[in-house]
Scaffold this motif. Structure first.
Motif, PDB file in Angstrom:
ATOM      1  N   PHE A 389      74.038 133.995 128.925  1.00 43.51           N
ATOM      2  CA  PHE A 389      74.586 132.748 128.409  1.00 43.51           C
ATOM      3  C   PHE A 389      73.658 131.520 128.278  1.00 43.51           C
ATOM      4  O   PHE A 389      72.594 131.647 128.581  1.00 43.51           O
ATOM      5  CB  PHE A 389      75.596 132.110 129.286  1.00 43.51           C
ATOM      6  CG  PHE A 389      75.384 131.993 130.651  1.00 43.51           C
ATOM      7  CD1 PHE A 389      74.823 130.683 131.110  1.00 43.51           C
ATOM      8  CD2 PHE A 389      75.547 133.067 131.473  1.00 43.51           C
ATOM      9  CE1 PHE A 389      74.619 130.460 132.574  1.00 43.51           C
ATOM     10  CE2 PHE A 389      74.912 132.863 132.715  1.00 43.51           C
ATOM     11  CZ  PHE A 389      74.442 131.565 133.064  1.00 43.51           C
ATOM     12  N   ASN A 390      73.992 130.470 127.297  1.00 45.02           N
ATOM     13  CA  ASN A 390      73.065 129.421 126.921  1.00 45.02           C
ATOM     14  C   ASN A 390      73.403 128.298 127.689  1.00 45.02           C
ATOM     15  O   ASN A 390      74.476 127.957 127.889  1.00 45.02           O
ATOM     16  CB  ASN A 390      73.183 129.401 125.369  1.00 45.02           C
ATOM     17  CG  ASN A 390      71.773 128.820 124.698  1.00 45.02           C
ATOM     18  OD1 ASN A 390      70.838 128.502 125.610  1.00 45.02           O
ATOM     19  ND2 ASN A 390      71.592 128.629 123.486  1.00 45.02           N
ATOM     20  N   THR A 391      72.528 127.536 128.113  1.00 45.67           N
ATOM     21  CA  THR A 391      72.420 126.261 128.839  1.00 45.67           C
ATOM     22  C   THR A 391      71.740 125.174 128.134  1.00 45.67           C
ATOM     23  O   THR A 391      70.842 125.560 127.480  1.00 45.67           O
ATOM     24  CB  THR A 391      72.248 126.622 130.322  1.00 45.67           C
ATOM     25  OG1 THR A 391      70.967 126.653 130.416  1.00 45.67           O
ATOM     26  CG2 THR A 391      72.858 127.639 130.985  1.00 45.67           C
ATOM     27  N   SER A 392      71.690 124.073 128.748  1.00 43.92           N
ATOM     28  CA  SER A 392      70.839 123.128 128.093  1.00 43.92           C
ATOM     29  C   SER A 392      69.387 123.552 128.462  1.00 43.92           C
ATOM     30  O   SER A 392      68.476 122.690 127.923  1.00 43.92           O
ATOM     31  CB  SER A 392      71.334 121.753 128.754  1.00 43.92           C
ATOM     32  OG  SER A 392      71.239 121.386 129.905  1.00 43.92           O
ATOM     33  N   GLU A 393      69.130 124.104 129.266  1.00 49.36           N
ATOM     34  CA  GLU A 393      68.036 124.354 129.922  1.00 49.36           C
ATOM     35  C   GLU A 393      67.410 125.955 129.482  1.00 49.36           C
ATOM     36  O   GLU A 393      66.262 126.144 129.808  1.00 49.36           O
ATOM     37  CB  GLU A 393      67.945 124.534 131.608  1.00 49.36           C
ATOM     38  CG  GLU A 393      68.391 123.219 132.290  1.00 49.36           C
ATOM     39  CD  GLU A 393      68.457 123.386 133.844  1.00 49.36           C
ATOM     40  OE1 GLU A 393      67.641 123.875 134.389  1.00 49.36           O
ATOM     41  OE2 GLU A 393      69.746 123.059 134.197  1.00 49.36           O
ATOM     42  N   GLY A 394      68.507 126.494 128.652  1.00 50.59           N
ATOM     43  CA  GLY A 394      67.832 127.663 127.942  1.00 50.59           C
ATOM     44  C   GLY A 394      68.664 128.877 128.315  1.00 50.59           C
ATOM     45  O   GLY A 394      69.756 128.654 128.838  1.00 50.59           O
ATOM     46  N   ILE A 395      68.370 129.964 127.893  1.00 49.32           N
ATOM     47  CA  ILE A 395      69.387 131.288 128.048  1.00 49.32           C
ATOM     48  C   ILE A 395      69.052 131.912 129.340  1.00 49.32           C
ATOM     49  O   ILE A 395      67.918 131.778 130.040  1.00 49.32           O
ATOM     50  CB  ILE A 395      69.053 132.219 127.077  1.00 49.32           C
ATOM     51  CG1 ILE A 395      69.249 131.862 125.501  1.00 49.32           C
ATOM     52  CG2 ILE A 395      69.568 133.619 127.319  1.00 49.32           C
ATOM     53  CD1 ILE A 395      68.809 132.795 124.587  1.00 49.32           C
ATOM     54  N   VAL A 396      70.440 132.157 130.118  1.00 48.18           N
ATOM     55  CA  VAL A 396      70.139 132.717 131.408  1.00 48.18           C
ATOM     56  C   VAL A 396      70.570 134.316 131.334  1.00 48.18           C
ATOM     57  O   VAL A 396      71.665 134.362 130.436  1.00 48.18           O
ATOM     58  CB  VAL A 396      71.149 131.925 132.502  1.00 48.18           C
ATOM     59  CG1 VAL A 396      71.109 132.741 133.796  1.00 48.18           C
ATOM     60  CG2 VAL A 396      70.623 130.495 132.506  1.00 48.18           C
ATOM     61  N   ILE A 397      69.920 135.063 131.789  1.00 45.13           N
ATOM     62  CA  ILE A 397      70.353 136.707 131.941  1.00 45.13           C
ATOM     63  C   ILE A 397      70.306 136.824 133.390  1.00 45.13           C
ATOM     64  O   ILE A 397      69.473 136.653 134.226  1.00 45.13           O
ATOM     65  CB  ILE A 397      69.383 137.345 131.436  1.00 45.13           C
ATOM     66  CG1 ILE A 397      69.357 137.069 129.733  1.00 45.13           C
ATOM     67  CG2 ILE A 397      69.704 138.925 131.425  1.00 45.13           C
ATOM     68  CD1 ILE A 397      68.022 137.968 129.049  1.00 45.13           C
ATOM     69  N   GLY A 398      71.569 137.150 133.879  1.00 46.24           N
ATOM     70  CA  GLY A 398      71.812 137.441 135.229  1.00 46.24           C
ATOM     71  C   GLY A 398      71.673 136.139 135.920  1.00 46.24           C
ATOM     72  O   GLY A 398      72.113 135.043 135.833  1.00 46.24           O
ATOM     73  N   GLY A 399      70.532 136.252 136.634  1.00 47.18           N
ATOM     74  CA  GLY A 399      70.184 134.919 137.505  1.00 47.18           C
ATOM     75  C   GLY A 399      68.893 134.264 137.195  1.00 47.18           C
ATOM     76  O   GLY A 399      68.185 133.866 138.021  1.00 47.18           O
ATOM     77  N   GLN A 400      68.398 134.694 136.033  1.00 48.79           N
ATOM     78  CA  GLN A 400      67.174 134.439 135.680  1.00 48.79           C
ATOM     79  C   GLN A 400      67.170 133.738 134.177  1.00 48.79           C
ATOM     80  O   GLN A 400      67.660 134.003 133.406  1.00 48.79           O
ATOM     81  CB  GLN A 400      66.036 135.379 135.707  1.00 48.79           C
ATOM     82  CG  GLN A 400      65.924 136.185 136.821  1.00 48.79           C
ATOM     83  CD  GLN A 400      65.176 137.667 136.833  1.00 48.79           C
ATOM     84  OE1 GLN A 400      65.826 138.327 136.432  1.00 48.79           O
ATOM     85  NE2 GLN A 400      63.843 137.441 137.298  1.00 48.79           N
ATOM     86  N   PHE A 401      66.377 132.567 134.008  1.00 46.49           N
ATOM     87  CA  PHE A 401      66.139 131.806 133.129  1.00 46.49           C
ATOM     88  C   PHE A 401      65.090 132.522 131.943  1.00 46.49           C
ATOM     89  O   PHE A 401      64.029 133.315 132.583  1.00 46.49           O
ATOM     90  CB  PHE A 401      65.451 130.421 133.179  1.00 46.49           C
ATOM     91  CG  PHE A 401      66.465 129.540 133.414  1.00 46.49           C
ATOM     92  CD1 PHE A 401      67.384 128.929 132.687  1.00 46.49           C
ATOM     93  CD2 PHE A 401      66.716 129.051 134.979  1.00 46.49           C
ATOM     94  CE1 PHE A 401      68.418 128.063 132.891  1.00 46.49           C
ATOM     95  CE2 PHE A 401      67.622 128.272 135.141  1.00 46.49           C
ATOM     96  CZ  PHE A 401      68.338 127.757 134.192  1.00 46.49           C
ATOM     97  N   LEU A 402      65.420 132.682 130.795  1.00 47.07           N
ATOM     98  CA  LEU A 402      64.588 133.292 129.640  1.00 47.07           C
ATOM     99  C   LEU A 402      63.476 132.670 129.389  1.00 47.07           C
ATOM    100  O   LEU A 402      63.558 131.557 129.087  1.00 47.07           O
ATOM    101  CB  LEU A 402      65.261 133.955 128.406  1.00 47.07           C
ATOM    102  CG  LEU A 402      64.746 134.689 127.351  1.00 47.07           C
ATOM    103  CD1 LEU A 402      64.499 136.177 127.937  1.00 47.07           C
ATOM    104  CD2 LEU A 402      65.401 134.713 126.077  1.00 47.07           C
ATOM    105  N   GLU A 403      62.116 133.003 129.415  1.00 38.67           N
ATOM    106  CA  GLU A 403      60.918 132.024 129.139  1.00 38.67           C
ATOM    107  C   GLU A 403      60.259 132.710 127.893  1.00 38.67           C
ATOM    108  O   GLU A 403      60.610 133.839 127.776  1.00 38.67           O
ATOM    109  CB  GLU A 403      59.891 132.390 130.366  1.00 38.67           C
ATOM    110  CG  GLU A 403      60.610 131.816 131.869  1.00 38.67           C
ATOM    111  CD  GLU A 403      59.556 132.212 132.871  1.00 38.67           C
ATOM    112  OE1 GLU A 403      58.504 132.728 132.468  1.00 38.67           O
ATOM    113  OE2 GLU A 403      59.678 131.962 133.788  1.00 38.67           O
TER     114      GLU A 403
END
Length: 403
Positions: A389-403
């Motif tokens: 899903f997408n958040t204001s801080e970026g895309i999250v996959i499982g429990g990790q932010f996509l960098e």
């Protein structure tokens, strides 16, 4: 000795169940097809791989290393005694199953109004008394585990088996045999979609140093009145209640609105309360906000990674530690690559040392559908699925932010 104990337990099961008078009975719980009441001084632990574990918290550390295991059940095959023999190691760690010593072979009896069979095994410093129930088309399996390091520990565990566990084994209800489920039928509601929030969780490494990690929490809701706590197997697709119960998955349930609150009733019978505040909800000190998953067919590029390190326990006579890391990179063409590493190194106080490690690589294709990213390894390994899903801080996959 075990034969005498099983005979005594069988006699207790054939008698009216009695309740120890040391504390009020806690609530009932459900796991799969089985509805049961935990004895006083016991509490629910984890559930995974079709097994629910309950742990002892009895006064004065009585039966400190005792456990109750409840299985999600099996289709009936062969005889009940053959089934029990085949599944005698189900509640043991994999490495202990080759050390099983049968202390009492399966013996037929009657428990909870059903044909049943009971046996006792020993593996290392633990013993288990297993009981299987015949429900016609299916068999149910439970076990009591105690510590058997010495005669005193064994006698203590057997006393708890006789006083507390036997009444529990005699008072089970089976939903498929007409027993009332603790999970009510859902009532349509207004909640829909995914809600997400984070919390800061504290843990200790092997070196007893405190570490803090960001934990991601997701709840999915459907307008049919059901919810899922975590990552639903089918993502946004409607829940298959029967399939979840059959697999021992208890992370779902029904929700009911009471004013500004939501009452969540899990498949175990446990309840939690969510408090509303505008579009958000508060549960367990975590604020959850409506967060739409990525649309089907989404593609992206970036990397998720993790790293862990812990030194060895102070005073263990060795300096060093263990570490692990993983990294997965996603590409816009729908492919991914990944690598992982785990190892340990150390030097002994009296001289000498060691170093060991292993690494691996993976890759394949990914697809975003129904709120999940489904990864299919190129080597034919099993698919995996995580929320995306997408958040204001970026895309999250499982429990990790996509960098």
């Amino acid at each position: 000795m075990f034969r005498d104990i099983l005979t005594a337990v069988a006699v207790l099961l054939a008698s009216p169940a009695t309740t120890p008078a040391i504390a009020p009975l806690p609530g009932q719980y459900q796991f799969g097809n089985i509805v049961y009441t935990l004895p006083p001084g016991w509490y629910l632990g984890s559930s995974a791989d079709g097994i629910q574990i309950a742990l002892s918290d009895l006064p004065d550390d009585l039966c400190e290393f005792c456990y109750i295991h409840v299985s999600a059940g099996f289709p009936a095959t062969a005889s009940l005694t053959d089934f029990l023999t085949t599944h005698q190691g189900d509640f043991l760690d994999e490495e202990d199953r080759s050390d099983i010593e049968v202390m009492a072979a399966p013996e037929l009896l009657t428990a909870s109004g059903r044909d049943a069979a009971m046996m006792a095994i020993r593996a290392g410093s633990e013993f288990q008394v297993l009981i299987a129930y015949d429900l016609g088309a299916r068999f149910e399996l439970l076990a009591f585990e105690g510590y058997a390091y010495d005669a005193d520990e064994l006698a203590e565990g057997m006393g708890v088996l006789s006083d507390q566990i036997s009444p529990m084994f005699e008072s089970l209800r089976f939903v498929s045999a007409g027993g009332a489920s603790l999970l009510p039928a859902p009532v349509p509601g207004d909640m829909a979609g995914m809600y997400w929030g984070t919390s800061l969780e504290q843990s200790f490494g092997l070196d007893m140093m405190i570490r803090y990690d960001i934990a991601h929490h997701t709840y999915f809701f459907w307008t049919d009145g059901q919810f899922y706590d975590g990552t639903p197997p089918g993502g946004l697709l409607p829940l298959d209640r029967a399939a979840l119960l059959a697999s021992g998955n208890v992370e779902f349930g029904i929700y009911q609105q009471q004013g500004n609150d939501l009452i969540l009733t899990y498949a175990t019978g446990e309840t939690k309360r969510m408090t509303g505040s505008g579009p958000d909800w508060l549960i367990d000190d975590v604020t959850l906000s409506p967060t739409p998953p990525l649309p089907d067919g989404s593609r992206f590029s970036g990397t998720i990674s993790s790293f862990y390190y812990s030194g060895f326990t102070p005073g263990a006579g060795v300096d060093g530690g263990v570490s692990s890391s993983s990294e997965t990179t996603f590409y816009p063409d729908g492919t991914y690559t990944g690598s992982s590493f785990g190892g340990a190194f150390g030097s002994f106080d009296q001289g000498g040392g060691f170093s060991t490690g292993s690494d691996g690589a993976t890759g394949g294709r990914y697809e975003v559908r129904d709120g999940l990213i489904v990864s299919t390894p190129a080597d034919g390994g099993p698919q995996t699925a995580d929320v995306v899903f997408n958040t204001s801080e970026g895309i999250v996959i499982g429990g990790q932010f996509l960098e």
